[in-house]
Design a protein around this motif. Structure first.
Motif, short mmCIF file in Angstrom:
data_model
loop_
_atom_site.label_atom_id
_atom_site.label_comp_id
_atom_site.label_asym_id
_atom_site.label_seq_id
_atom_site.Cartn_x
_atom_site.Cartn_y
_atom_site.Cartn_z
N ALA A 121 2.05 34.17 61.08
CA ALA A 121 3.44 35.21 60.87
C ALA A 121 4.15 35.13 59.64
O ALA A 121 4.50 35.96 59.05
CB ALA A 121 4.38 35.22 62.25
N ASN A 122 4.11 33.78 59.06
CA ASN A 122 4.88 33.73 57.70
C ASN A 122 4.27 34.22 56.48
O ASN A 122 4.82 35.18 56.07
CB ASN A 122 5.21 32.20 57.60
N GLY A 123 2.85 33.81 56.58
CA GLY A 123 1.88 34.76 55.48
C GLY A 123 2.09 36.18 55.75
O GLY A 123 1.66 37.18 54.72
N SER A 124 1.89 36.82 56.87
CA SER A 124 1.86 38.25 57.09
C SER A 124 3.13 39.03 56.38
O SER A 124 3.03 40.13 56.68
CB SER A 124 1.83 38.50 58.56
N LEU A 125 4.26 38.25 56.40
CA LEU A 125 5.35 38.88 55.89
C LEU A 125 5.14 39.57 54.52
O LEU A 125 5.90 40.46 54.11
CB LEU A 125 6.61 37.75 55.60
N LEU A 126 3.89 39.07 53.58
CA LEU A 126 3.62 40.01 52.66
C LEU A 126 3.34 41.38 52.92
O LEU A 126 3.71 42.28 52.02
CB LEU A 126 2.14 39.44 52.15
N GLU A 127 3.02 41.74 54.21
CA GLU A 127 2.86 43.00 54.48
C GLU A 127 3.98 43.39 55.26
O GLU A 127 4.49 44.55 55.37
CB GLU A 127 1.57 43.29 55.20
N LYS A 166 -0.28 30.83 44.95
CA LYS A 166 0.44 29.82 44.42
C LYS A 166 1.85 29.87 44.84
O LYS A 166 2.33 29.03 45.39
CB LYS A 166 0.43 29.71 42.98
N ALA A 167 2.59 31.28 44.79
CA ALA A 167 3.68 31.30 45.44
C ALA A 167 3.67 31.21 46.92
O ALA A 167 4.66 30.65 47.42
CB ALA A 167 4.06 32.79 44.91
N LEU A 168 2.68 31.46 47.57
CA LEU A 168 2.65 31.29 48.92
C LEU A 168 2.74 29.73 49.16
O LEU A 168 3.35 29.17 50.07
CB LEU A 168 1.36 31.91 49.67
N GLN A 169 1.91 28.95 48.47
CA GLN A 169 1.70 27.44 48.83
C GLN A 169 3.12 26.99 48.53
O GLN A 169 3.50 25.98 49.11
CB GLN A 169 0.89 27.12 47.73
N ASN A 170 3.85 27.28 47.46
CA ASN A 170 5.04 26.89 47.06
C ASN A 170 6.17 26.90 48.48
O ASN A 170 7.03 26.05 48.64
CB ASN A 170 5.85 27.49 45.85
N LYS A 171 5.85 28.21 49.13
CA LYS A 171 6.60 28.29 50.19
C LYS A 171 5.99 27.56 51.52
O LYS A 171 6.46 27.67 52.74
CB LYS A 171 6.64 29.85 50.58
N LYS A 172 5.04 26.63 51.19
CA LYS A 172 4.47 25.88 52.24
C LYS A 172 3.55 26.74 53.31
O LYS A 172 3.58 26.38 54.62
CB LYS A 172 5.38 24.99 53.03
N ILE A 173 3.20 27.97 52.76
CA ILE A 173 2.29 28.84 53.72
C ILE A 173 1.08 28.82 53.34
O ILE A 173 0.48 29.04 52.45
CB ILE A 173 2.90 30.40 53.33
N ASN A 174 0.21 28.34 54.44
CA ASN A 174 -1.24 27.96 54.51
C ASN A 174 -1.83 29.39 54.74
O ASN A 174 -2.27 29.58 55.93
CB ASN A 174 -1.51 26.89 55.28
N TYR A 175 -2.28 30.33 53.65
CA TYR A 175 -2.45 31.52 53.88
C TYR A 175 -4.12 31.73 54.16
O TYR A 175 -4.68 31.79 53.07
CB TYR A 175 -2.18 32.72 52.77
N ARG A 176 -4.73 31.80 55.48
CA ARG A 176 -5.97 31.94 55.63
C ARG A 176 -6.63 33.39 56.09
O ARG A 176 -6.39 33.54 57.17
CB ARG A 176 -6.57 30.79 56.27
N GLY A 177 -7.00 34.27 55.05
CA GLY A 177 -7.44 35.55 55.37
C GLY A 177 -7.72 36.50 54.25
O GLY A 177 -7.92 35.73 53.25
#
Ligand code: AMP
Ligand code: GLY
Length: 444
Positions: free
Chosen positions: A108-114, A268-279
């Motif tokens: 859910a955290n990474g999906s905030l991108l959309e 990198k910005a996602l990683q900085n937010k501790k988001i492990n974005y796999r997709g």
């Protein structure tokens, strides 16, 4: 060196794809053709799921997490691939991961991108990634005061998920004010309680896709969508009426530039937010005079771009998604990409996008169908007599490949005569521009 680095990826045999559209139909088709894959389940799937040998439909709703988890256990699922944005944004990937399942798709955290344009724009700004200047506002008065101050028409975007309809690109200040009023007074429901106003950019639009394991990414061919309902880009916006790949506006140099100036900094910005974005990281870009700029991010494959892309994927495709899901893309085989041009035209139902008719019988004449044609199903279902019926706005995606765009689109349009249902409509001009401008172009 640690043993982990030498470890081979475990074998993968059985996959569950979540979703019911053309995108999921095409994903399942590409996955079952991948090396070593024995079964692909699709839930809830559609009337075309079982047209592909080895694909099986499971009648489970994408919100029914408990039943999905149970079914993964019963069916010994090695990998779950989540197609649409709504279950991703609702945290389905997180819930499945908590149960120990291997999932391709961000949490859910990474999906905030959309799912939140404000969130995505803030991330882009923080990471210094080129994007239109923007203002995020919570009240109509605040929005109107910005319009008065800037004094040019601004693009108006509902913050949340609005099924691809939340953006208005006004030509005048009056239209901007009207769009603000409508968005903030319920036109897009909850999605419009907050809005983003954006400077209007211009230039060709392209879609760029990367598969990522949270740390590394692999680029897929670019694509070009056609969002308007009618020929010559007239009529209302839709989910997409056709697409082609690759987008010839993007040569290799520009694509690499996009990778290093947009996709890698986003990760990198996602990683900085501790988001492990796999997709999938799907960037909608505009190629402006001052370089590529981000128009939007999506956390999934595009539909119908996915239908266009899947026939270009090599047999390693399932392994690559699995490696992304495991966070081990460095151990994945290289993804081979078919170098042909791919073309896709969507057939819609009468009344799409406002109020599509449903329940009309579809007939597809498969006699003499060229092997370079794929027919992917979106809004279709089988009734109790096994008749194929229309069941949604976009019904079928007809896809073909060729050494040139002319060849690919000629193949698609020839196939259109083989499909009938009451109220069928499709654009006659998908790919017109690429065929005229890049007449004999293969890949650049
Ligand atoms: P989206 O739903 O964010 O993809 O936006 C839908 C369409 O609106 C895009 O495909 C663009 O054609 C257009 N659009 C969005 N943002 C802008 C912008 N800042 N400038 C010009 N057009 C835009
Ligand atoms: N075809 C555009 C999208 O899937 O968002």
């Amino acid at each position: 060196m640690s043993n982990a680095l030498n470890r081979k990826l475990p074998p993968i045999k059985r996959i569950l794809v979540v979703g019911s559209g053309g995108r999921e139909n095409a994903l399942a088709w590409a996955l079952i053709r991948s090396q070593g894959i024995e079964m692909v389940f699709v839930t809830p799937g559609n009337g075309g799921t079982e047209n592909h040998k080895g694909c099986k439909r499971l009648a489970i709703n994408e919100n029914d997490t408990k039943e999905l988890i149970r079914s993964c256990s019963i069916n010994q699922i090695d990998l779950v691939v989540i197609g649409p944005e709504a279950p991703l944004a609702a945290g389905l990937a997180d819930q499945l991961r908590q149960e120990g399942l291997i999932v391709f798709g961000p949490g859910a955290n990474g999906s905030l991108l959309e799912a939140s344009k404000t969130w995505a724009k803030a991330l882009l700004e923080e990471a210094n990634i080129p994007t239109a200047k923007f203002w995020s506002v919570n009240t109509e008065a605040e929005a109107l005061s910005i319009v008065s101050k800037i004094n040019v028409p601004l693009v108006v975007k509902a913050d949340g998920l609005a099924a691809g309809k939340g953006v208005t690109v006004p030509s005048t200040i009056e239209e901007t004010k009207k769009a603000i009023h409508e968005a903030m007074n319920g036109k897009f429901g909850e999605a419009g309680t907050q809005i983003v106003l954006e400077e209007r950019l211009s230039g060709p639009e392209v879609s760029v896709f990367a598969l990522t394991d949270g740390e590394r990414l692999v680029l897929l061919p670019s694509a070009q969508d056609h969002k308007r309902l009618l020929d010559n880009d007239q009529g209302p916006n839709t989910g997409g009426m056709g697409a082609y790949s690759p987008a010839p506006h993007l040569n290799e140099e520009l694509l690499n530039n996009i990778k290093s100036s947009i996709l890698e900094p986003t990760l990198k910005a996602l990683q900085n937010k501790k988001i492990n974005y796999r997709g999938v990281l799907y960037a909608g870009l505009m190629l402006t005079k001052s370089g590529p700029q981000v128009i939007e991010f999506n956390c999934r494959f595009g539909d119908p771009e996915c239908q266009t892309l899947m026939p270009l994927m090599g047999k390693e495709f399932a392994q690559i998604l699995y490696a992304c899901a495991l966070g081990r893309l460095d151990q994945a085989p290289k993804l081979e990409i078919n170098k042909n041009c791919s073309a896709c035209v969507v057939t819609a139902a009468d009344g799409y996008p406002e109020a599509p008719r449903k329940g009309d019988e579809i007939s597809v004449d498969l006699v003499d169908l060229s092997p370079s044609i794929q027919i992917f199903h979106s809004g279709t279902k089988l009734n109790s007599k096994n008749q194929l019926l229309t069941d949604g706005g976009r019904v079928l995606s007809i896809v073909a490949q060729g050494a040139t765009f002319d060849e690919a689109f000629d193949n698609v349009y020839k196939c259109m005569g083989k499909i009938t249902y009451k109220g069928i409509n499709f654009r006659q001009d998908i790919g017109k521009e690429v065929r005229q401008t890049f007449q004999s172009s293969q890949r650049l």
